[in-house]
Design an enzyme around this catalytic site. Structure first.
Site, PDB file in Angstrom:
ATOM      1  N   GLY A 148       0.816  -1.217   0.000  1.00 27.66           N
ATOM      2  CA  GLY A 148       0.000   0.000   0.000  1.00 27.66           C
ATOM      3  C   GLY A 148       0.845   1.259   0.000  1.00 27.66           C
ATOM      4  O   GLY A 148       0.524   2.223   0.698  1.00 27.66           O
TER       5      GLY A 148
ATOM      6  N   SER B 191      -0.188   5.521  -1.437  1.00 31.47           N
ATOM      7  CA  SER B 191      -0.765   6.733  -0.839  1.00 31.47           C
ATOM      8  C   SER B 191      -0.497   6.764   0.661  1.00 31.47           C
ATOM      9  O   SER B 191       0.030   5.804   1.229  1.00 31.47           O
ATOM     10  CB  SER B 191      -2.281   6.800  -1.095  1.00 31.47           C
ATOM     11  OG  SER B 191      -2.952   5.827  -0.346  1.00 31.47           O
ATOM     12  N   GLY B 192      -0.834   7.886   1.272  1.00 30.55           N
ATOM     13  CA  GLY B 192      -0.833   8.016   2.727  1.00 30.55           C
ATOM     14  C   GLY B 192       0.478   7.629   3.402  1.00 30.55           C
ATOM     15  O   GLY B 192       1.569   7.992   2.955  1.00 30.55           O
TER      16      GLY B 192
ATOM     17  N   GLY C 299       2.026   4.738   3.661  1.00 28.94           N
ATOM     18  CA  GLY C 299       2.940   3.886   2.885  1.00 28.94           C
ATOM     19  C   GLY C 299       3.794   4.699   1.932  1.00 28.94           C
ATOM     20  O   GLY C 299       5.014   4.492   1.827  1.00 28.94           O
TER      21      GLY C 299
ATOM     22  N   TYR D   4     -12.887  -3.181  10.602  1.00 30.41           N
ATOM     23  CA  TYR D   4     -11.555  -2.559  10.472  1.00 30.41           C
ATOM     24  C   TYR D   4     -10.806  -2.629  11.803  1.00 30.41           C
ATOM     25  O   TYR D   4      -9.633  -3.025  11.842  1.00 30.41           O
ATOM     26  CB  TYR D   4     -11.703  -1.097  10.038  1.00 30.41           C
ATOM     27  CG  TYR D   4     -10.397  -0.325  10.113  1.00 30.41           C
ATOM     28  CD1 TYR D   4      -9.496  -0.312   9.054  1.00 30.41           C
ATOM     29  CD2 TYR D   4     -10.057   0.391  11.266  1.00 30.41           C
ATOM     30  CE1 TYR D   4      -8.294   0.382   9.134  1.00 30.41           C
ATOM     31  CE2 TYR D   4      -8.856   1.091  11.359  1.00 30.41           C
ATOM     32  CZ  TYR D   4      -7.981   1.079  10.291  1.00 30.41           C
ATOM     33  OH  TYR D   4      -6.792   1.772  10.386  1.00 30.41           O
TER      34      TYR D   4
HETATM   35  P1  NDP Z   1      -4.475   5.050   2.618  1.00 29.01           P
HETATM   36  O1  NDP Z   1      -5.829   4.718   2.144  1.00 29.01           O
HETATM   37  O2  NDP Z   1      -3.870   6.340   2.189  1.00 29.01           O
HETATM   38  O3  NDP Z   1      -3.453   3.895   2.231  1.00 29.01           O
HETATM   39  C1  NDP Z   1      -3.840   2.564   2.209  1.00 29.01           C
HETATM   40  C2  NDP Z   1      -3.103   1.858   1.100  1.00 29.01           C
HETATM   41  O4  NDP Z   1      -3.514   0.489   1.092  1.00 29.01           O
HETATM   42  C3  NDP Z   1      -3.381   2.417  -0.282  1.00 29.01           C
HETATM   43  O5  NDP Z   1      -2.159   2.530  -0.956  1.00 29.01           O
HETATM   44  C4  NDP Z   1      -4.258   1.364  -0.917  1.00 29.01           C
HETATM   45  O6  NDP Z   1      -4.100   1.245  -2.316  1.00 29.01           O
HETATM   46  C5  NDP Z   1      -3.709   0.116  -0.245  1.00 29.01           C
HETATM   47  N1  NDP Z   1      -4.612  -1.008  -0.401  1.00 29.01           N
HETATM   48  C6  NDP Z   1      -5.914  -1.102  -0.066  1.00 29.01           C
HETATM   49  N2  NDP Z   1      -6.412  -2.291  -0.430  1.00 29.01           N
HETATM   50  C7  NDP Z   1      -5.395  -2.985  -1.003  1.00 29.01           C
HETATM   51  C8  NDP Z   1      -5.292  -4.253  -1.591  1.00 29.01           C
HETATM   52  N3  NDP Z   1      -6.335  -5.073  -1.705  1.00 29.01           N
HETATM   53  N4  NDP Z   1      -4.103  -4.634  -2.078  1.00 29.01           N
HETATM   54  C9  NDP Z   1      -3.028  -3.814  -2.009  1.00 29.01           C
HETATM   55  N5  NDP Z   1      -3.074  -2.587  -1.475  1.00 29.01           N
HETATM   56  C10 NDP Z   1      -4.252  -2.178  -0.986  1.00 29.01           C
HETATM   57  O7  NDP Z   1      -4.521   4.953   4.221  1.00 29.01           O
HETATM   58  P2  NDP Z   1      -3.413   5.193   5.344  1.00 29.01           P
HETATM   59  O8  NDP Z   1      -2.140   5.620   4.751  1.00 29.01           O
HETATM   60  O9  NDP Z   1      -4.047   6.023   6.385  1.00 29.01           O
HETATM   61  O10 NDP Z   1      -3.274   3.725   5.952  1.00 29.01           O
HETATM   62  C11 NDP Z   1      -2.062   3.037   5.997  1.00 29.01           C
HETATM   63  C12 NDP Z   1      -1.996   2.213   7.261  1.00 29.01           C
HETATM   64  O11 NDP Z   1      -2.006   3.065   8.401  1.00 29.01           O
HETATM   65  C13 NDP Z   1      -3.151   1.254   7.456  1.00 29.01           C
HETATM   66  O12 NDP Z   1      -2.657   0.033   7.948  1.00 29.01           O
HETATM   67  C14 NDP Z   1      -4.011   1.924   8.529  1.00 29.01           C
HETATM   68  O13 NDP Z   1      -4.717   0.977   9.276  1.00 29.01           O
HETATM   69  C15 NDP Z   1      -2.914   2.569   9.348  1.00 29.01           C
HETATM   70  N6  NDP Z   1      -3.328   3.642  10.224  1.00 29.01           N
HETATM   71  C16 NDP Z   1      -3.835   4.802   9.708  1.00 29.01           C
HETATM   72  C17 NDP Z   1      -4.211   5.830  10.544  1.00 29.01           C
HETATM   73  C18 NDP Z   1      -4.751   7.103  10.045  1.00 29.01           C
HETATM   74  O14 NDP Z   1      -5.094   7.943  10.874  1.00 29.01           O
HETATM   75  N7  NDP Z   1      -4.869   7.314   8.732  1.00 29.01           N
HETATM   76  C19 NDP Z   1      -4.055   5.705  12.008  1.00 29.01           C
HETATM   77  C20 NDP Z   1      -3.496   4.436  12.425  1.00 29.01           C
HETATM   78  C21 NDP Z   1      -3.141   3.467  11.563  1.00 29.01           C
HETATM   79  P3  NDP Z   1      -4.814   2.240  -3.354  1.00 29.01           P
HETATM   80  O15 NDP Z   1      -3.923   3.445  -3.368  1.00 29.01           O
HETATM   81  O16 NDP Z   1      -4.769   1.458  -4.615  1.00 29.01           O
HETATM   82  O17 NDP Z   1      -6.163   2.507  -2.834  1.00 29.01           O
HETATM   83 MG1  PMR Z   2     -11.163   9.014  16.940  1.00 30.25          MG
HETATM   84  C1  PMR Z   2      -7.587  10.993  22.131  1.00 30.25           C
HETATM   85  C2  PMR Z   2      -8.452  10.887  21.315  1.00 30.25           C
HETATM   86  C3  PMR Z   2      -8.576  10.300  19.986  1.00 30.25           C
HETATM   87  C4  PMR Z   2      -7.626   9.844  19.080  1.00 30.25           C
HETATM   88  C5  PMR Z   2      -6.137   9.867  19.214  1.00 30.25           C
HETATM   89  C6  PMR Z   2      -8.332   9.321  17.963  1.00 30.25           C
HETATM   90  C7  PMR Z   2      -7.740   8.717  16.850  1.00 30.25           C
HETATM   91  N1  PMR Z   2      -9.693   9.488  18.172  1.00 30.25           N
HETATM   92  C8  PMR Z   2      -9.862  10.090  19.417  1.00 30.25           C
HETATM   93  C9  PMR Z   2     -11.057  10.417  20.036  1.00 30.25           C
HETATM   94  C10 PMR Z   2     -12.306  10.359  19.452  1.00 30.25           C
HETATM   95  N2  PMR Z   2     -12.575   9.880  18.217  1.00 30.25           N
HETATM   96  C11 PMR Z   2     -13.549  10.785  20.074  1.00 30.25           C
HETATM   97  C12 PMR Z   2     -13.669  11.381  21.465  1.00 30.25           C
HETATM   98  C13 PMR Z   2     -14.542  10.564  19.160  1.00 30.25           C
HETATM   99  C14 PMR Z   2     -16.032  10.807  19.335  1.00 30.25           C
HETATM  100  C15 PMR Z   2     -16.397  12.151  18.855  1.00 30.25           C
HETATM  101  C16 PMR Z   2     -13.921   9.996  17.988  1.00 30.25           C
HETATM  102  C17 PMR Z   2     -14.606   9.641  16.834  1.00 30.25           C
HETATM  103  C18 PMR Z   2     -14.008   8.997  15.751  1.00 30.25           C
HETATM  104  C19 PMR Z   2     -14.647   8.499  14.571  1.00 30.25           C
HETATM  105  C20 PMR Z   2     -16.094   8.594  14.208  1.00 30.25           C
HETATM  106  N3  PMR Z   2     -12.642   8.702  15.669  1.00 30.25           N
HETATM  107  C21 PMR Z   2     -12.448   8.035  14.532  1.00 30.25           C
HETATM  108  C22 PMR Z   2     -13.647   7.895  13.843  1.00 30.25           C
HETATM  109  C23 PMR Z   2     -13.366   7.163  12.658  1.00 30.25           C
HETATM  110  O1  PMR Z   2     -14.155   6.824  11.781  1.00 30.25           O
HETATM  111  C24 PMR Z   2     -11.901   6.784  12.656  1.00 30.25           C
HETATM  112  C25 PMR Z   2     -11.821   5.310  12.860  1.00 30.25           C
HETATM  113  O2  PMR Z   2     -12.217   4.767  13.853  1.00 30.25           O
HETATM  114  O3  PMR Z   2     -11.254   4.623  11.905  1.00 30.25           O
HETATM  115  C26 PMR Z   2     -11.191   3.238  12.198  1.00 30.25           C
HETATM  116  C27 PMR Z   2     -11.365   7.470  13.885  1.00 30.25           C
HETATM  117  C28 PMR Z   2     -10.086   7.579  14.403  1.00 30.25           C
HETATM  118  N4  PMR Z   2      -9.798   8.201  15.603  1.00 30.25           N
HETATM  119  C29 PMR Z   2      -8.442   8.186  15.798  1.00 30.25           C
HETATM  120  C30 PMR Z   2      -7.838   7.533  14.693  1.00 30.25           C
HETATM  121  C31 PMR Z   2      -6.364   7.294  14.540  1.00 30.25           C
HETATM  122  C32 PMR Z   2      -8.843   7.167  13.848  1.00 30.25           C
HETATM  123  C33 PMR Z   2      -8.650   6.506  12.533  1.00 30.25           C
HETATM  124  C34 PMR Z   2      -7.996   5.509  12.018  1.00 30.25           C
HETATM  125  C35 PMR Z   2      -7.380   4.284  12.553  1.00 30.25           C
HETATM  126  O4  PMR Z   2      -7.453   3.862  13.664  1.00 30.25           O
HETATM  127  O5  PMR Z   2      -6.750   3.711  11.761  1.00 30.25           O
END
Ligand code: NDP
Ligand code: PMR
Length: 363
Positions: free
Chosen positions: A57, A60-61, A63, A238
């Site tokens: 991956g 984007s993002g 990766g 997820y």
């Molecule tokens: P992005 O959507 O930007 O990146 C995800 C990547 O995964 C994309 O490059 C996407 O490809 C690829 N991908 C999805 N499905 C497949 C598949 N079937 N085969 C190969 N590649 C695939 O998201 P993030 O950069 O945010 O996520 C990266 C990682 O970080 C994930 O593991 C996520 O759980 C983790 N993470 C993200 C957080 C956040 O706040 N964003 C917080 C904590 C963890 P394509 O470009 O083709 O869609």
């Molecule tokens: Mg969250 C300390 C507080 C904190 C942090 C670090 C995150 C990270 N989030 C926090 C708090 C809250 N979130 C609170 C209080 C709420 C209720 C308003 C809230 C809501 C929320 C939603 C609806 N948060 C989210 C969502 C998502 O759809 C995202 C998610 O769960 O993706 C799985 C998300 C996230 N919050 C984070 C992080 C890192 C995410 C996204 C992605 C991930 O875990 O990969």
């Protein structure tokens, strides 16, 4: 202070763990403790060759940002393992990656055939494997009905966990063969899978239950598309997949660290609220989520900063400890974080491993 101290511990233990392989697979201790590009061996100081890292991956993002951070050091060749070849090429160009520092090899984690094909193609490239980063993921919070991988697994767990599980299991052999001084297998986790945090307590919470849905194949034919056997919920699927990622990392550590010397690690890179992960969320969420994370939770990190963090887990000698879940504090200092009870349950990890082996055809 507590964070500072815990972030120093890995730096101390790494002195014991840094090893270099000599001919014939025999390993010897080294005294290298700094991130220099030379390692000492009983014979002579040698220049460290360019490392090869596979990042799934990387189009984007997180990766892509990690690929860029590693490629621009000039010390790494990045294999971008992506499902969309053109998107990956364009992404690499858009961040200014130099052609000689990366290649793209096709990988669709939602197909076990593709995972096997990728492994073969990578081996044919003749490159050694020094680090593997399991980063790709999908998040389907608005889906009303489950969708499935080519092999019939619910898409989030099928892609984020099962695809990576097979990939990591196959490529462990390649990591074992590498003569690189610190070989690492990293599986990206998250705070939202950890119910010992506020973020992990936002419903729906991760919960693998007794894994009865996974045992049934996570498909429509048997009990359920959810690991715990419950009703389909995309956001929960997820978070469950992230628990699987963190449990898998620890099970790898228990089974293989001592035997192979490979470092297994997971991390929460911070909330990268601007990435494509939220592409299928409702538009209002996509507008409000970044400012909410920036100004309210203060958990926001830029894609660039998150890439530097993950790159540290790949290369930094002070992050060479195995079995660890890394996080960063407000000053961007790394520390060894605590996983939730479920995400650190060794019995669940073992059961998850055994069921996953069956589903991907390894047992
Ligand atoms: P992005 O959507 O930007 O990146 C995800 C990547 O995964 C994309 O490059 C996407 O490809 C690829 N991908 C999805 N499905 C497949 C598949 N079937 N085969 C190969 N590649 C695939 O998201 P993030 O950069 O945010 O996520 C990266 C990682 O970080 C994930 O593991 C996520 O759980 C983790 N993470 C993200 C957080 C956040 O706040 N964003 C917080 C904590 C963890 P394509 O470009 O083709 O869609
Ligand atoms: Mg969250 C300390 C507080 C904190 C942090 C670090 C995150 C990270 N989030 C926090 C708090 C809250 N979130 C609170 C209080 C709420 C209720 C308003 C809230 C809501 C929320 C939603 C609806 N948060 C989210 C969502 C998502 O759809 C995202 C998610 O769960 O993706 C799985 C998300 C996230 N919050 C984070 C992080 C890192 C995410 C996204 C992605 C991930 O875990 O990969």
């Amino acid at each position: 202070m507590a964070l500072q101290a815990s972030s120093l511990l890995p730096a101390l233990s790494v002195r014991k763990e840094r090893r270099v392989r000599l001919g014939g697979g025999v390993r010897a201790q080294t005294t290298t403790t700094s991130p220099s590009t030379t390692v000492s061996s009983p014979d002579a100081k040698k220049t460290l060759r360019k490392g090869t890292v596979i990042i799934t991956g990387a189009s984007s993002g997180l990766g892509l940002a990690t690929a860029k951070a590693l490629a621009e050091t000039g010390k790494w060749h990045v294999i971008m393992a992506c499902r969309d070849f053109l998107k990956a090429e364009r992404a690499a160009k858009s961040v200014g990656m130099n052609k000689e520092n990366y290649s793209v090899i096709h990988l669709d984690l939602a197909s076990l055939d593709s995972v096997r094909q990728f492994t073969d193609n990578f081996r044919r490239s003749g490159r050694p494997l020094d680090a593997l980063v399991c980063n790709a993921a999908v998040y389907l919070p608005t889906a009303k009905e489950p969708t499935f991988t080519a092999d019939g697994f619910e898409l989030s767990v099928g892609t984020n966990h099962l695809g990576h599980f097979l990939l990591a299991r196959l490529l462990l052999d390649d990591l074992k063969k590498s003569d690189y001084p610190s070989r690492r297998l990293i599986i990206v986790g998250s705070i939202t899978g950890n119910t010992n945090t506020l973020a992990g307590n936002v419903p729906p919470k991760a919960d693998l239950g007794d894994l009865r849905g996974l045992a049934g194949g996570l498909n429509r034919l048997n009990t359920s598309s959810m690991i715990n056997g419950g009703e389909f919920d995309g956001a929960k699927a997820y978070k469950d997949s992230k628990v699987c990622n963190m449990l898998t990392m620890q099970e790898f550590h228990r089974r293989f660290h001592e035997e192979t010397g490979v470092t297994f690690a997971s991390l929460y890179p911070g909330c990268i609220a601007t990435t494509g992960l939220f592409r299928s969320h409702i538009p209002l969420f996509r507008i409000l989520f970044p400012p909410f994370q920036k100004y309210i939770t203060k958990g926001f990190v830029s894609e660039e900063e998150s890439g530097k963090r993950l790159a540290q887990v790949v290369t930094d000698p002070s992050l060479g400890k195995s079995g660890v879940y890394w996080s960063w504090n407000k000053d961007s200092a790394s520390f060894q974080n605590q996983l939730s009870e479920e995400a650190s349950d060794p019995e669940k990890a073992r059961k998850l491993w055994e069921l996953s082996e069956k589903l991907v055809g390894l047992a």
